[in-house]
Design a protein around this motif. Structure first.
Motif, PDB file in Angstrom:
ATOM      1  N   ASP A   1     -19.738 -10.486  -2.246  1.00 52.29           N
ATOM      2  CA  ASP A   1     -20.482 -11.466  -3.043  1.00 52.29           C
ATOM      3  C   ASP A   1     -19.765 -11.765  -4.354  1.00 52.29           C
ATOM      4  O   ASP A   1     -19.689 -12.924  -4.783  1.00 52.29           O
ATOM      5  N   GLU A   2     -19.232 -10.724  -5.001  1.00 44.32           N
ATOM      6  CA  GLU A   2     -18.596 -10.934  -6.299  1.00 44.32           C
ATOM      7  C   GLU A   2     -17.281 -11.701  -6.170  1.00 44.32           C
ATOM      8  O   GLU A   2     -16.981 -12.569  -6.997  1.00 44.32           O
ATOM      9  N   VAL A   3     -16.503 -11.403  -5.148  1.00 44.65           N
ATOM     10  CA  VAL A   3     -15.240 -12.119  -4.958  1.00 44.65           C
ATOM     11  C   VAL A   3     -15.503 -13.565  -4.561  1.00 44.65           C
ATOM     12  O   VAL A   3     -14.869 -14.493  -5.064  1.00 44.65           O
ATOM     13  N   GLY A   4     -16.442 -13.755  -3.650  1.00 49.02           N
ATOM     14  CA  GLY A   4     -16.862 -15.113  -3.309  1.00 49.02           C
ATOM     15  C   GLY A   4     -15.857 -15.934  -2.533  1.00 49.02           C
ATOM     16  O   GLY A   4     -15.841 -17.164  -2.645  1.00 49.02           O
ATOM     17  N   ALA A   5     -15.017 -15.287  -1.719  1.00 50.37           N
ATOM     18  CA  ALA A   5     -14.021 -16.006  -0.919  1.00 50.37           C
ATOM     19  C   ALA A   5     -14.474 -16.067   0.535  1.00 50.37           C
ATOM     20  O   ALA A   5     -14.843 -15.043   1.119  1.00 50.37           O
ATOM     21  N   GLU A   6     -14.426 -17.244   1.130  1.00 46.85           N
ATOM     22  CA  GLU A   6     -14.901 -17.408   2.497  1.00 46.85           C
ATOM     23  C   GLU A   6     -14.081 -16.607   3.496  1.00 46.85           C
ATOM     24  O   GLU A   6     -14.589 -16.218   4.551  1.00 46.85           O
ATOM     25  N   ASN A   7     -12.817 -16.379   3.195  1.00 48.29           N
ATOM     26  CA  ASN A   7     -11.958 -15.658   4.142  1.00 48.29           C
ATOM     27  C   ASN A   7     -11.829 -14.174   3.813  1.00 48.29           C
ATOM     28  O   ASN A   7     -10.971 -13.497   4.375  1.00 48.29           O
ATOM     29  N   LEU A   8     -12.680 -13.660   2.951  1.00 48.26           N
ATOM     30  CA  LEU A   8     -12.777 -12.221   2.721  1.00 48.26           C
ATOM     31  C   LEU A   8     -13.963 -11.701   3.520  1.00 48.26           C
ATOM     32  O   LEU A   8     -15.103 -12.128   3.311  1.00 48.26           O
ATOM     33  N   LYS A   9     -13.684 -10.784   4.464  1.00 45.62           N
ATOM     34  CA  LYS A   9     -14.697 -10.352   5.422  1.00 45.62           C
ATOM     35  C   LYS A   9     -14.814  -8.833   5.447  1.00 45.62           C
ATOM     36  O   LYS A   9     -13.993  -8.101   4.897  1.00 45.62           O
ATOM     37  N   LEU A  10     -15.851  -8.380   6.132  1.00 38.74           N
ATOM     38  CA  LEU A  10     -16.142  -6.957   6.274  1.00 38.74           C
ATOM     39  C   LEU A  10     -15.528  -6.418   7.563  1.00 38.74           C
ATOM     40  O   LEU A  10     -15.735  -6.976   8.642  1.00 38.74           O
ATOM     41  N   GLN A  11     -14.790  -5.362   7.446  1.00 42.83           N
ATOM     42  CA  GLN A  11     -14.330  -4.594   8.597  1.00 42.83           C
ATOM     43  C   GLN A  11     -15.372  -3.503   8.825  1.00 42.83           C
ATOM     44  O   GLN A  11     -15.444  -2.533   8.063  1.00 42.83           O
ATOM     45  N   PHE A  12     -16.184  -3.679   9.838  1.00 38.25           N
ATOM     46  CA  PHE A  12     -17.339  -2.812  10.075  1.00 38.25           C
ATOM     47  C   PHE A  12     -16.953  -1.724  11.071  1.00 38.25           C
ATOM     48  O   PHE A  12     -16.897  -1.957  12.277  1.00 38.25           O
ATOM     49  N   ASP A  13     -16.678  -0.552  10.562  1.00 36.34           N
ATOM     50  CA  ASP A  13     -16.337   0.596  11.388  1.00 36.34           C
ATOM     51  C   ASP A  13     -17.609   1.414  11.596  1.00 36.34           C
ATOM     52  O   ASP A  13     -18.125   2.026  10.658  1.00 36.34           O
ATOM     53  N   LEU A  14     -18.086   1.431  12.835  1.00 39.09           N
ATOM     54  CA  LEU A  14     -19.353   2.086  13.128  1.00 39.09           C
ATOM     55  C   LEU A  14     -19.274   3.590  12.932  1.00 39.09           C
ATOM     56  O   LEU A  14     -20.270   4.223  12.583  1.00 39.09           O
ATOM     57  N   TYR A  15     -18.110   4.166  13.120  1.00 36.19           N
ATOM     58  CA  TYR A  15     -17.924   5.595  12.879  1.00 36.19           C
ATOM     59  C   TYR A  15     -18.149   5.917  11.407  1.00 36.19           C
ATOM     60  O   TYR A  15     -18.932   6.813  11.052  1.00 36.19           O
ATOM     61  N   HIS A  16     -17.491   5.196  10.523  1.00 34.46           N
ATOM     62  CA  HIS A  16     -17.662   5.448   9.089  1.00 34.46           C
ATOM     63  C   HIS A  16     -19.087   5.156   8.645  1.00 34.46           C
ATOM     64  O   HIS A  16     -19.664   5.903   7.836  1.00 34.46           O
ATOM     65  N   CYS A  17     -19.661   4.075   9.151  1.00 30.89           N
ATOM     66  CA  CYS A  17     -21.029   3.714   8.750  1.00 30.89           C
ATOM     67  C   CYS A  17     -22.042   4.767   9.185  1.00 30.89           C
ATOM     68  O   CYS A  17     -22.955   5.108   8.419  1.00 30.89           O
ATOM     69  N   GLN A  18     -21.883   5.303  10.379  1.00 35.90           N
ATOM     70  CA  GLN A  18     -22.819   6.324  10.837  1.00 35.90           C
ATOM     71  C   GLN A  18     -22.788   7.549   9.933  1.00 35.90           C
ATOM     72  O   GLN A  18     -23.831   8.131   9.611  1.00 35.90           O
ATOM     73  N   ILE A  19     -21.600   7.937   9.501  1.00 38.29           N
ATOM     74  CA  ILE A  19     -21.481   9.121   8.654  1.00 38.29           C
ATOM     75  C   ILE A  19     -22.079   8.880   7.266  1.00 38.29           C
ATOM     76  O   ILE A  19     -22.763   9.746   6.709  1.00 38.29           O
TER      77      ILE A  19
END
Length: 265
Positions: A169-187
């Motif tokens: 949100d702060e950067v506000g660039a359309e081509n900046l995206k989230l790399q969603f790693d389910l392993y890291h998120c679960q931990i």
């Protein structure tokens, strides 16, 4: 449709790196990712992709002194020049390999970092990501950020999903995206499907591994068939990177992916 990419830094380590492309294709993968391409020329890697008809889907920016323990440059104050050089180098490879996205690792906080130090890292992070996104946009690429759990990588600057969304949100660039790693998120956060739903529009890439040992996705506490079903229902058309450590020989453990095109012995 679920599309699986082999992470060649972790899978098929029975083979020399360049030979892992053919091994991945033979096992049914259609795409590949890995940590870093820089030990090889773009021409060598492009040839491996062409020979196997694989798509290059992701790799990381140069991380600083990896062997010396560094884990990215994006949030490191005073290293802005080196970070900018790393963006240029990564985008050179991305163009040569027709890779649509690159991951900018945030880097480590100093041990015992206080609030002021963390604030300095935040300022550097936002500034660097704006630069990276701007340069990547010029050549039609995306930049990804990834929260990484602090058990595997103590001191990593970006570790929580909410923190990553605030950065986007702060950067506000359309081509900046989230790399969603389910392993890291679960931990770190748990509640995987709800996080996927809430953050779906921001996701540029997904990675999987079993929790807690980071083995095959069918080993451990996460029920990936339910997650893949939800992703399909949400309309996810991106890649899912298989970034796990096989318990034994890679191909022997691919039975979990048979429904999505993978083959075993």
């Amino acid at each position: 449709m679920i599309r699986l990419a082999a992470n060649l830094s972790m899978l098929f380590n029975e083979h020399a790196f360049i030979d892992r492309f053919a091994a991945a294709a033979d096992a049914g993968f259609k795409g590949v990712e890995y940590l870093f391409p820089y030990a090889f020329s773009p021409e060598e890697l492009r040839h491996a992709l062409q020979e196997t008809q694989l798509e290059q889907v992701l790799f990381n920016l140069p991380p600083g002194d990896w062997d010396g323990g560094e884990r990215g440059l994006a949030s490191l104050p005073g290293r802005e020049g080196e970070f900018r050089d790393s963006v240029v180098e990564a985008l050179r490879y991305a163009e040569a390999l027709n890779c649509p996205r690159v991951h900018a690792m945030a880097g480590l906080l100093p041990e015992g970092a206080d609030a002021a130090t963390k604030a300095e890292h935040q300022v550097a992070y936002i500034r660097n990501l704006r630069f990276a996104a701007g340069e990547a946009a010029k050549v039609g690429r995306e930049v990804l950020i990834e929260p990484i759990n602090t058990r595997d990588m103590p001191g990593f600057f970006l570790s929580r999903q909410a923190q990553a969304m605030a950065v986007l949100d702060e950067v506000g660039a359309e081509n900046l995206k989230l790399q969603f790693d389910l392993y890291h998120c679960q931990i770190m956060d748990g509640d995987l499907i709800r996080h996927l739903e809430r953050q779906f529009s921001a996701i540029g890439h997904i990675q999987v591994a079993g929790v807690p040992e980071r083995h095959e996705p069918n080993v451990g506490e996460v029920h990936y068939p339910a997650i893949f079903e939800r992703l399909s229902a949400l309309g996810y058309t991106g890649w899912i990177g298989c970034e796990y450590r096989p318990k034994a020989e890679t191909r022997a453990g691919l039975g979990w992916g048979k429904a999505w095109g993978l083959t075993t012995h």
